[in-house]
Write a protein that holds these residues in place. Structure first.
Motif, short mmCIF file in Angstrom:
data_model
loop_
_atom_site.label_atom_id
_atom_site.label_comp_id
_atom_site.label_asym_id
_atom_site.label_seq_id
_atom_site.Cartn_x
_atom_site.Cartn_y
_atom_site.Cartn_z
N ASP A 72 52.50 41.49 36.18
CA ASP A 72 52.40 42.79 36.73
C ASP A 72 50.73 42.73 37.15
O ASP A 72 50.28 43.29 38.24
N THR A 73 49.77 42.32 36.29
CA THR A 73 48.46 42.18 36.55
C THR A 73 48.23 41.12 37.76
O THR A 73 47.36 41.64 38.58
N ASN A 74 48.94 40.28 37.90
CA ASN A 74 48.81 39.21 39.16
C ASN A 74 49.36 39.59 40.35
O ASN A 74 48.60 39.63 41.07
N ARG A 79 47.99 41.89 45.52
CA ARG A 79 48.01 42.88 46.56
C ARG A 79 46.71 43.43 47.08
O ARG A 79 46.45 43.78 48.15
N THR A 80 45.61 43.41 46.00
CA THR A 80 44.25 43.80 46.54
C THR A 80 43.61 42.74 47.45
O THR A 80 43.01 43.36 48.22
N ILE A 81 43.96 41.33 47.28
CA ILE A 81 43.67 40.50 48.18
C ILE A 81 44.43 40.48 49.51
O ILE A 81 43.91 40.55 50.47
N MET A 82 45.65 40.53 49.44
CA MET A 82 46.78 40.52 50.62
C MET A 82 46.38 41.54 51.57
O MET A 82 46.72 41.61 52.85
N PHE A 126 40.78 34.08 33.79
CA PHE A 126 39.99 35.01 33.78
C PHE A 126 40.37 35.74 35.15
O PHE A 126 40.23 35.24 36.27
N GLU A 127 40.89 36.85 35.20
CA GLU A 127 41.08 37.69 36.49
C GLU A 127 40.17 38.69 36.88
O GLU A 127 39.93 39.56 36.16
N PHE A 128 39.73 38.78 38.14
CA PHE A 128 38.80 39.51 38.68
C PHE A 128 39.15 40.42 39.70
O PHE A 128 38.06 40.90 40.48
N PHE A 129 40.43 40.05 40.17
CA PHE A 129 40.70 41.08 41.37
C PHE A 129 41.11 42.39 41.10
O PHE A 129 41.00 43.35 41.83
N GLU A 130 41.93 42.56 39.82
CA GLU A 130 42.64 43.83 39.71
C GLU A 130 41.47 44.87 39.23
O GLU A 130 41.59 46.03 39.48
#
Length: 348
Positions: A72-74, A79-82, A126-130
């Motif tokens: 879900d997080t990725n 989606r934020t990127i695409m 380390f996820e920094f898009f969401e």
């Protein structure tokens, strides 16, 4: 315009394709979660000592998650990127409503296949898009599965992995411009995409030959993206490759620099984990890894770690940290392979 990738379909498909979690009792699962939170706190002190980088008082959150939560997080991050890219392409070449609906579900399933595969592989991220502040994700089922497979001490293994992942958190919080730099590189990559169908068909035709190489186990391990890239995109991809080699190699260097008094079985873990990387799973697993360019990512660990180790040994941690000054002091792909070249340029 929405719908060219159905993200709900992607998440559902990924969860269906994600492998089942390792069997464990509720008590053991709760203890694993608690242990991982303790390990991240312990790792933070060690990372600060080894890197001389210090997080601000308000830092990224840490989450211990299962595979569905990771998906879900990725999916949200992708989606934020695409979405901006999709908006640009569809503004230039509008898509019919039927094609959009059918294509959205199809591409959603395709994205879901990739996310489902990766959900069983990723130990931490380390996820920094969401989230603007970023978040450290530790995928508990994958950590348990790997530590059982390697037959290593669970507490040592969890701290070893947390050292790597916390180093990424420190990089992006102690050096706050890194996040925007990565976002700028992604933007530069998408700006070079040519929406012309004829050009896309030509590149897809070239990719067929690379696909044959991948199936045979040939090629350079960079995956299909490198074949589909235009010359302008290759320039950006080389910069991104160098950047990822640096941040991954820096984390690899840190996790293997802690003394034996901190992780007594570190040498055993390193040896068995390296052997696991070389085996790379069953034939389908190896094929997917080659298609996704994950073999190139493994080289990023080794090349980047060798670069960091060589620079630190020659000029020390303090002077190495000049690397975090600006985009201009980041190493090029050629400098990753030739550390004295970076030293000569930045410390002339």
């Amino acid at each position: 315009m929405d719908g060219l990738i159905d993200w709900e379909v992607a998440a559902r498909a990924a969860k269906r394709l994600s492998p089942p979690p390792p069997g464990t009792s509720l008590h053991d699962a709760e203890e694993t979660v608690s242990e991982l939170y303790r390990a991240t706190a312990q790792a933070a002190d060690r990372v600060a000592e080894l890197t001389d980088l210090h997080e601000p008082p308000v830092t990224a959150i840490t989450r211990v998650v299962d595979r569905p939560a990771w998906i879900d997080t990725n999916a949200a991050g992708l989606r934020t990127i695409m979405d901006p890219l999709i908006d640009r392409l569809t503004d230039e070449r509008p898509v019919g409503r039927l094609a959009q609906a059918v294509g959205g579900r199809l591409t959603g399933v395709q994205v879901g296949v990739v996310l489902g595969f990766l959900s069983g592989k990723v130990l931490g991220q380390f996820e920094f898009f969401e989230r603007d502040g970023g978040q450290l994700l530790l995928v508990a089922p994958n950590l348990v599965a790997v530590e059982r497979q390697l037959k290593v001490d669970p507490r040592d293994f969890r701290l070893w992995v947390c050292l790597h992942e916390v180093t990424h958190r420190v990089q992006f919080t102690a050096v706050p411009w890194l996040r925007q730099h990565m976002l700028n590189e992604i933007s530069a990559l998408t700006d070079t995409i040519d929406p012309d169908p004829a050009e896309l068909r030509r590149r897809l035709s070239s990719a067929v030959g690379e696909l044959v190489k991948v199936v045979r186990g040939e090629g350079d391990g960079a995956g299909l993206l490198s074949v589909l890239a235009t010359p302008d995109q290759r320039i950006v991809l080389d910069r991104v490759t160098a950047f990822m080699s640096l941040v991954e190699g820096h984390a690899e260097y840190v996790m293997n620099a802690v003394p034996a008094s901190v992780i007594p079985s570190r040498k055993v873990i390193e040896s068995r984990f390296a052997a696991r990387r070389r085996r790379s799973g069953n034939p389908l697993d190896r094929l997917l890894r080659r298609l996704l360019g994950m073999e190139a990512k493994t080289r990023q660990y080794t090349d980047g770690s060798a670069f960091v180790r060589a620079v630190v040994q020659r000029i020390g941690v303090v002077d190495f940290n000049a690397i975090w000054t600006s985009a201009a002091t980041l190493p090029s792909k050629a400098e990753i392979a030739d550390p004295p070249r970076w030293i000569a340029r930045v410390h002339a």
